[in-house]
Design a protein around this motif. Sequence first.
Motif, short mmCIF file in Angstrom:
data_model
loop_
_atom_site.label_atom_id
_atom_site.label_comp_id
_atom_site.label_asym_id
_atom_site.label_seq_id
_atom_site.Cartn_x
_atom_site.Cartn_y
_atom_site.Cartn_z
N GLY A 9 37.35 46.16 41.31
CA GLY A 9 38.38 46.12 40.28
C GLY A 9 37.96 46.59 38.91
N THR A 10 36.73 47.08 38.75
CA THR A 10 36.32 47.55 37.43
C THR A 10 36.23 49.06 37.34
OG1 THR A 10 33.99 47.25 37.97
CG2 THR A 10 35.10 45.42 36.84
N ASP A 11 36.52 49.76 38.43
CA ASP A 11 36.52 51.22 38.45
C ASP A 11 37.66 51.72 39.32
OD1 ASP A 11 34.17 52.13 36.91
OD2 ASP A 11 33.02 51.05 38.43
N GLY A 12 37.98 52.97 39.19
CA GLY A 12 38.94 53.63 40.06
C GLY A 12 40.31 52.97 40.08
N THR A 13 40.93 52.98 41.24
CA THR A 13 42.27 52.43 41.41
C THR A 13 42.30 50.95 41.06
OG1 THR A 13 42.67 53.99 43.20
CG2 THR A 13 44.14 52.11 43.06
N GLY A 14 41.29 50.21 41.48
CA GLY A 14 41.25 48.78 41.22
C GLY A 14 41.26 48.44 39.74
N LEU A 72 45.28 39.91 48.14
CA LEU A 72 43.87 40.27 48.22
C LEU A 72 43.83 41.78 48.38
CD1 LEU A 72 40.85 39.68 48.44
CD2 LEU A 72 41.20 39.28 50.90
N ARG A 73 43.39 42.47 47.33
CA ARG A 73 43.29 43.93 47.35
C ARG A 73 41.81 44.28 47.43
NH1 ARG A 73 46.41 43.41 42.21
NH2 ARG A 73 48.61 43.45 42.79
N ARG A 74 41.43 44.89 48.51
CA ARG A 74 40.04 45.29 48.67
C ARG A 74 39.94 46.77 48.31
NH1 ARG A 74 40.27 41.38 53.52
NH2 ARG A 74 41.87 42.83 54.10
N GLY A 75 39.24 47.04 47.20
CA GLY A 75 39.14 48.39 46.67
C GLY A 75 38.37 49.33 47.57
N ALA A 76 38.53 50.61 47.27
CA ALA A 76 37.84 51.64 48.04
C ALA A 76 36.33 51.49 47.85
CB ALA A 76 38.29 53.02 47.58
N PRO A 77 35.58 51.49 48.93
CA PRO A 77 34.13 51.34 48.81
C PRO A 77 33.50 52.61 48.24
CG PRO A 77 34.73 51.69 51.09
CD PRO A 77 36.01 51.55 50.33
#
Length: 150
Positions: A9-14, A72-77
Amino acid sequence: MKTAVTTGGTDGTGHGLAPIHLQRGGRAVVVGTGQAKAGPGAWVIQTDLELIDGNGRLTDPLSAGLDTIDVLRRGAPLQRSTRPDTADGVESGFTLTHLSRFLGSHGLAGLLGRAADPVALDLGGAGPVGSHLGAPARRLHDCTREVLAR
């Protein structure tokens, strides 16, 4: 008040999801690298989800500090061109794309189960983007926006 937890959640889409959830009056929990990048108002949990113990450092404080998780949103790895092993001796891509999602889902099942209408959403990894993908990509984008708006 709905509670949304976003890994990555601190980069990208998240990175863009917590402020939206906060603006809508919800509680945002961001799992990532630090408070400065998460923005004001979000609860930040710093942990490395590549490590098995890092997943415990996510589920333990959430279980102690929340009554429920609505989203619960699991961001892109993180995508790498190499396949390094973690300190646990497991290939890092596997831990981020499979193992951490399994451990997180099971570790947070009780909190998700208490929500009236729980949602668990896996955001995909890097892949081809652009207008050449046409209607299927636009439908996926619209569907994703609808789920994220919950």
